[in-house]
Design an enzyme around this catalytic site. Structure first.
Site, short mmCIF file in Angstrom:
data_model
loop_
_atom_site.label_atom_id
_atom_site.label_comp_id
_atom_site.label_asym_id
_atom_site.label_seq_id
_atom_site.Cartn_x
_atom_site.Cartn_y
_atom_site.Cartn_z
N LYS A 186 2.82 11.10 13.38
CA LYS A 186 4.12 11.70 12.67
C LYS A 186 4.12 13.17 12.47
O LYS A 186 4.92 13.74 12.89
CB LYS A 186 4.72 10.92 11.30
CG LYS A 186 5.75 11.34 10.60
CD LYS A 186 6.27 10.47 9.49
CE LYS A 186 7.23 11.31 8.77
NZ LYS A 186 7.88 10.50 7.63
N GLU A 246 -8.21 12.42 11.77
CA GLU A 246 -8.57 11.32 12.54
C GLU A 246 -8.05 11.11 13.77
O GLU A 246 -8.77 11.17 14.94
CB GLU A 246 -8.70 9.98 11.71
CG GLU A 246 -9.42 9.59 10.69
CD GLU A 246 -8.39 10.15 9.29
OE1 GLU A 246 -7.76 11.07 9.36
OE2 GLU A 246 -8.75 9.65 8.32
N GLY A 263 5.97 6.63 7.78
CA GLY A 263 5.03 6.34 8.82
C GLY A 263 4.66 4.97 8.74
O GLY A 263 4.94 4.32 9.66
N ARG A 264 4.65 4.10 7.64
CA ARG A 264 4.52 2.62 7.57
C ARG A 264 5.71 2.11 7.94
O ARG A 264 5.55 0.70 7.66
CB ARG A 264 3.87 2.34 6.12
CG ARG A 264 4.75 2.77 4.92
CD ARG A 264 4.02 2.60 3.72
NE ARG A 264 4.50 3.37 2.77
CZ ARG A 264 4.86 4.63 2.03
NH1 ARG A 264 3.88 5.58 2.89
NH2 ARG A 264 5.32 4.84 1.23
N GLU A 306 0.99 1.05 -0.13
CA GLU A 306 1.13 2.70 0.19
C GLU A 306 2.45 2.98 -0.66
O GLU A 306 2.57 3.85 -0.94
CB GLU A 306 0.76 2.96 1.45
CG GLU A 306 0.86 4.65 1.71
CD GLU A 306 0.42 5.08 2.87
OE1 GLU A 306 -0.65 5.24 3.33
OE2 GLU A 306 1.25 5.27 3.79
N HIS A 315 -11.25 -21.75 4.87
CA HIS A 315 -12.78 -21.66 4.83
C HIS A 315 -13.48 -20.37 4.25
O HIS A 315 -14.71 -20.06 4.53
CB HIS A 315 -13.31 -21.93 6.42
CG HIS A 315 -12.61 -23.46 6.71
ND1 HIS A 315 -13.32 -24.58 6.41
CD2 HIS A 315 -11.54 -23.65 7.33
CE1 HIS A 315 -12.56 -25.39 6.66
NE2 HIS A 315 -11.61 -24.95 7.23
N LYS A 352 -8.35 13.27 1.08
CA LYS A 352 -8.29 14.12 2.15
C LYS A 352 -8.78 15.48 2.04
O LYS A 352 -9.46 16.06 2.72
CB LYS A 352 -6.83 14.27 2.90
CG LYS A 352 -6.26 12.97 3.59
CD LYS A 352 -4.96 13.18 3.96
CE LYS A 352 -4.30 11.77 4.67
NZ LYS A 352 -2.72 12.27 4.95
#
Ligand code: F6P
Length: 540
Positions: free
Chosen positions: A213, A219, A273-274, A348, A379, A504
Site C-alpha cells: 500500500k 521487508e 491494508g488488512r 491489528e 490433536h 519499526k
C-alpha cells in the site's frame, strides 16, 4: 451517549456488568435445554446458518447487548463508514473497503466523489491484464508465457490473498482454471523465504507482483529489490518492465522503483491494508491464477446482520466474561489460512488502549485470535480449551466438501468423518462431563477428577452450504464487519495501527548499527546492556 463518554460509563454497560453475574450462575446445560431459547439463537442468511445457542446468553442478554449497541451508536457508525466519512480520525481517512465489493452501478462517496467508477476502472484493468498473462499474449523478455507468479508483500498485502488462494486451490471450478500455473507468496524478509519462493522457478517464466500500500515497507521493498536483481541478473535490467508489476496507493514510489506506472494497479488510502483483499492486492494475483470470472465472485456485497451478532457476542465474551482469547476453528483444510488472516484483521484493528478521542480505556479491547483447522487442532491445543482456560470458539463447517471421498468399507465418507467432529466438539465444550456420569461408567475413582469436564464453555457454529469463491467472500466479509462492530461498540479507532510503529523505528536504529559494525567495525553503542550484549554476540 455524548461522544466523549466512554462506553463503560453508560447504563447499558453497567446493566450488562450486573447481568453477567446472573448468567454465571447458569450452566450451558440448562440453557441448552430451553428449545425456544435455542430456536431464537439460530439465524439463516443467504445459505449460511449461524447457531449461537451455545453462548452463555439468554434472549434477555441479547436485548441488553442490542441496547448497548444502540447506546454506542453502532448503526450510525456503520452508516458513517458506508457513507465515506473520515471515521479513521487519526489518519484523517475514510474507511471504504466496502466500496471494493460494490456493483458497477452503485454510488459510494468519499469526499463527495463517487469512488465506484475508480474501483471498476482498476478491476477492468486487472481483467484485461490477467487475461493477457493467462492466454500468453503478455509474454516475458524472452517471448515465453509467464506461468508462475510471486506476490511480494506482507501483512495485509499478503495474508488475505494467501487465505483466498488456499481456499480456492481445491475448489473444483477454480482449480481447473489454474492448471499449469503457480502462485507463490513472498512475505518474510528472511532470505530463507526468498530461497523457497524462487526454488524451481525461472525468471523468464515468472511474473513478480510487488504489493505494498505504502511502497515503503522495509521487508517488502528489500524482497522486491532481491527479486529485481534475480530477474535482471538472468534477463538484463530491461526485463523488469515485462516481469514486474506493482499494486500500491503510492504510484510515485512505484515509478521510482523502476516499474512502469502503466503496469501499476492502484488502490486508495480509504482501503486499510488488512481490509484490502478485495482490491487489486487480492484480485490481481488471484485473477492471474484462477481467472477474473472466478475471482470476482468473492467480492460481492454482504448484509450486516450476521457480523453484528458475531460482534456483539464477542464484546459480551471479552468485556463481560473477561475471556481474552477467541479460537477460529474451521472444519475445512481449505480454510487453513483463514485464522492467520483474521488474526491480523482483528488484532491489528482492535488491540487498542485508548478511545477514538484518545482517552485511556479502563477496560481491555480486542481479543487474542488464533485457530487451526479441525481436526488438526483437536490433536494440538483443544486440551486447553476443554479442561484448561475458557476460550470462546467459532466452529465453521461446510455441508458439501470441495473434494468428496468415499472409501469402500468405511462407516462414513471422509467428509462425514470430519463433520462428526464439527458437531461433537461444541457439545463437549458446552455440556462437559460430570463426576457422577464418570462413576456410572465405572471410571476408576482416582481418575475421576482428571476425566471430569466442567463444560459451560461457549462456542458458536457457522454452517456453510459449500466453499466456492462466493462463500469464501461471504466468510471474509462477515469477519471483516465483525471486527468493525466490536470496535464501534468499544468506541475505538479500528482502522489505524500506531502500535506497529515503535518496533519499526527501533529496527532502523539497529539496522544503522549493523551497517556501521559490518562496514566500519564500530562496536554496538547507544543500546541498553541486554541489547548491546546480544548484538555483540551476533556481530562476532
Ligand atoms: O506494519 C503493519 C502494516 O502497516 C500493516 O498494516 C500492513 O498491512 C502491512 O504493514 C504492509 O503494509 P504495506 O502494504 O504498505 O506494505
Amino acid at each position: 451517549m455524548a461522544s466523549s463518554t466512554l462506553i463503560c460509563e453508560t447504563q447499558p454497560w453497567k446493566d450488562l456488568k450486573s447481568h453477567v453475574e446472573d448468567i454465571k450462575k447458569t450452566h450451558l446445560r440448562e440453557l441448552l435445554s430451553d428449545t425456544d431459547r435455542c430456536k431464537s439463537m439460530m439465524v439463516d442468511f443467504d445459505g449460511i446458518t449461524l447457531d449461537y445457542s451455545r453462548q452463555r446468553a439468554t434472549p434477555g442478554t441479547m436485548d441488553k447487548l442490542y441496547n448497548l449497541a444502540e447506546t454506542a451508536h453502532l448503526k450510525e457508525k456503520i452508516n458513517r463508514m458506508f457513507n465515506g466519512e473520515r471515521i479513521n480520525s487519526t489518519e484523517n481517512r475514510s474507511v471504504l473497503h466496502v466500496a471494493l465489493r460494490a456493483p458497477r452501478d452503485a454510488v459510494m462517496q468519499s469526499d463527495g466523489k463517487n469512488v465506484v467508477p475508480d474501483v471498476w476502472n482498476v478491476l477492468d484493468k486487472i481483467k484485461d491484464f490477467s487475461e493477457r498473462v493467462r492466454n500468453g499474449s503478455w509474454v516475458g523478455a524472452t517471448g515465453k508465457a509467464l506461468t508462475d507468479v510471486i506476490s511480494v508483500g506482507i501483512g495485509g498485502s499478503f495474508l488475505g490473498p494467501l487465505f483466498v488462494h488456499t481456499a480456492l486451490q481445491t475448489d473444483p471450478e477454480a482449480s481447473k482454471c489454474a492448471t499449469g500455473r503457480q502462485l507463490r507468496f513472498l512475505a518474510n524478509v528472511d532470505p530463507i523465504d526468498v530461497a523457497r519462493n524462487i526454488a524451481g522457478l525461472k525468471p523468464e517464466t515468472t511474473l513478480v507482483l510487488v504489493v505494498s500500500k505504502t511502497f515503503t515497507t522495509a521487508e517488502t521493498m528489500l524482497n522486491a529489490r532481491t527479486l529485481r536483481a534475480w530477474i535482471s541478473k538472468e534477463l538484463g535490467p530491461s526485463a523488469v518492465a515485462k516481469h514486474m508489476v506493482a499494486i500500491s496507493t503510492n504510484l510515485t514510489l512505484v515509478e521510482k522503483f523502476g516499474i512502469d506506472p502503466n503496469n501499476a494497479f492502484a488502490f486508495w488510502d480509504w482501503v486499510g491494508g488488512r481490509y484490502s483483499v478485495c482490491s487489486a492486492v487480492g484480485v490481481l494475483p488471484l485473477s492471474i491464477q484462477y481467472g477474473f470470472t472466478v475471482v470476482e465472485k468473492y467480492s460481492t456485497p454482504f448484509e450486516k446482520n450476521l457480523p453484528v451478532l458475531l460482534g456483539i457476542l464477542s464484546v459480551w465474551n471479552v468485556s463481560f466474561f473477561g475471556y481474552p482469547a477467541s479460537a477460529i476453528l474451521p472444519y475445512s483444510q481449505a480454510l487453513e489460512k483463514f485464522a492467520p488472516h483474521i488474526q491480523q484483521v482483528s488484532m491489528e484493528s482492535n488491540g487498542k488502549g485508548v478511545s477514538i478521542d484518545g482517552k485511556p480505556l479502563p477496560f481491555e479491547t480486542g481479543e487474542i485470535d488464533f485457530g487451526e483447522p479441525g481436526t488438526n487442532g483437536q490433536h494440538s491445543f483443544y486440551q486447553l480449551i476443554h479442561q484448561g482456560r475458557v476460550v470462546p470458539c467459532d466452529f465453521i463447517g461446510i455441508v458439501k466438501s470441495q473434494q468428496p471421498v468415499y472409501l469402500e468399507g468405511e462407516v462414513v465418507n471422509n467428509h462425514d468423518e470430519l463433520m462428526s467432529n464439527f458437531f461433537a466438539q461444541p457439545d463437549a465444550l458446552a455440556y462437559g462431563k460430570t463426576p457422577e456420569e464418570l462413576l456410572k461408567e465405572n471410571v476408576l475413582q482416582h481418575l475421576v477428577p482428571h476425566k471430569t469436564f466442567s463444560g459451560n464453555r461457549p462456542s458458536l457454529s457457522l454452517l456453510l452450504p459449500s466453499l466456492d469463491a462466493y462463500k469464501i467472500g461471504q466468510l471474509l466479509a462477515i469477519y471483516e464487519h465483525r471486527v468493525a462492530v466490536q470496535g464501534f461498540i468499544w468506541g475505538i479507532n479500528s482502522f489505524d495501527q500506531w502500535g506497529v510503529e515503535l518496533g519499526k523505528s527501533l529496527a532502523t536504529q539497529v539496522r544503522k548499527q549493523l551497517h556501521a559494525s559490518r562496514v566500519k567495525g564500530e562496536s554496538a553503542e547507544g543500546f541498553n546492556f541486554s541489547t548491546t550484549t546480544m548484538l555483540t554476540k551476533y556481530l562476532k
